[in-house]
Scaffold this active site. Structure first.
Site, PDB file in Angstrom:
ATOM      1  CB  CYS A   2      43.777  38.606  40.799  1.00 39.95           C
ATOM      2  SG  CYS A   2      43.753  40.025  41.930  1.00 39.95           S
ATOM      3  CD  GLU A 114      43.062  41.395  33.920  1.00 38.08           C
ATOM      4  OE1 GLU A 114      44.188  41.641  33.440  1.00 38.08           O
ATOM      5  OE2 GLU A 114      42.870  40.610  34.848  1.00 38.08           O
TER       6      GLU A 114
END
Length: 271
Positions: A2, A114
């Site tokens: 993350c 992402e």
């Protein structure tokens, strides 16, 4: 992993959702659609109030810095490298094992970003025509629009170069726990593109479902094996993922337009 996420919910809404008992209005943060490491972020945690006579833990909404600085660190310079902790090893790593037992938190988000390298970009890289391929960002968020409650850890660090009464004498920092990305089908997937989160990236933030919030935040729970049970990934099919503008790749860009779903990826075919 993350490395970037969005957090636009109001503190009043988060306080109600997580049944927070204490939060300070002066710690209010502006909505942030491009949260990057070292920024101030919201975290929900339980601990006794400072200088309170009652030692009982109180659920609080706090503003922390994303990028954990261990209490024993000589300086905060490594904070940007400790934004994540792996669920598989968090109970044994020196920087995290004590916090796993004593200082757990929830970091609320709308979802996380992402990046995926497109097929054409990968081909150019293989041919040696492009050293740094461009990547297409995807936004991953709960399919039902609920909060993405990321499991986290927090820590206190004392800056010994400053006097005790200095407002920055103490740093409170946090790290997001990550796990293997779900390989099952997405709850809502794009018409063309990834069929699972693992198609986008092998890792993802560990999302805690509401039935685990109380146990995760409870500082009286200190049994490592019991706590490891809370690190199980959530049930499959809860998430959706969709392509968003490459503008999010620049941390200076920040606004709700970053979450707008694209009809198709900017970089063409990805999968």
């Amino acid at each position: 992993m993350c490395g970037r996420y969005a957090a636009s919910r109001r503190p009043e809404d988060l306080a109600g959702l997580f049944e927070v008992e204490k939060w300070e209005p002066e710690e209010t943060l502006a909505p942030d659609w491009n949260v990057a490491p070292t920024k101030e972020v919201y975290a929900v945690l339980e601990r006794p109030l400072k200088d309170a006579e009652d030692p009982a833990p109180v659920r609080q909404l706090r503003s922390l810095k994303w990028g954990l600085v261990p209490s024993w660190a000589k300086s905060p310079e490594g904070a940007a490298r400790m934004i994540n902790a792996r669920a598989e090893t968090v109970h044994e790593k020196p920087s995290f094992r004590r916090l796993f037992v004593a200082r757990r938190c929830i970091i609320p988000a709308d979802g996380y970003y992402e990046w995926v390298t497109g097929v054409a970009e990968r081909e150019l890289e293989v041919e040696g025509k492009k050293k740094r391929p461009r990547k297409q960002p995807y936004f991953v968020t709960p399919a039902d629009g609920s909060v993405f409650a990321m499991a986290g850890l927090y820590e206190f660090w004392r800056d010994r170069t400053l006097p005790d009464d200095h407002p920055r004498a103490w740093w409170v920092t946090c790290s997001v726990i990550t796990t293997e990305a779900d390989r099952g089908p997405l709850g809502v997937g794009p018409a063309e593109g990834p069929r699972s989160l693992a198609d986008i990236h092998p890792r993802m933030p560990l999302m805690l479902t509401p039935d685990r919030w109380d146990a995760w935040l409870d500082p009286s729970r200190t049994d490592v094996e019991e706590l490891k049970g809370l690190l199980e990934p959530p049930p499959g099919g809860l998430m959706r993922a969709y392509p968003v503008s490459t503008a999010v790749s620049n941390v200076r860009n920040n606004g709700p337009e970053l979450l707008e779903e694209l009809a198709e990826p900017e970089l063409g075919t990805l999968f």
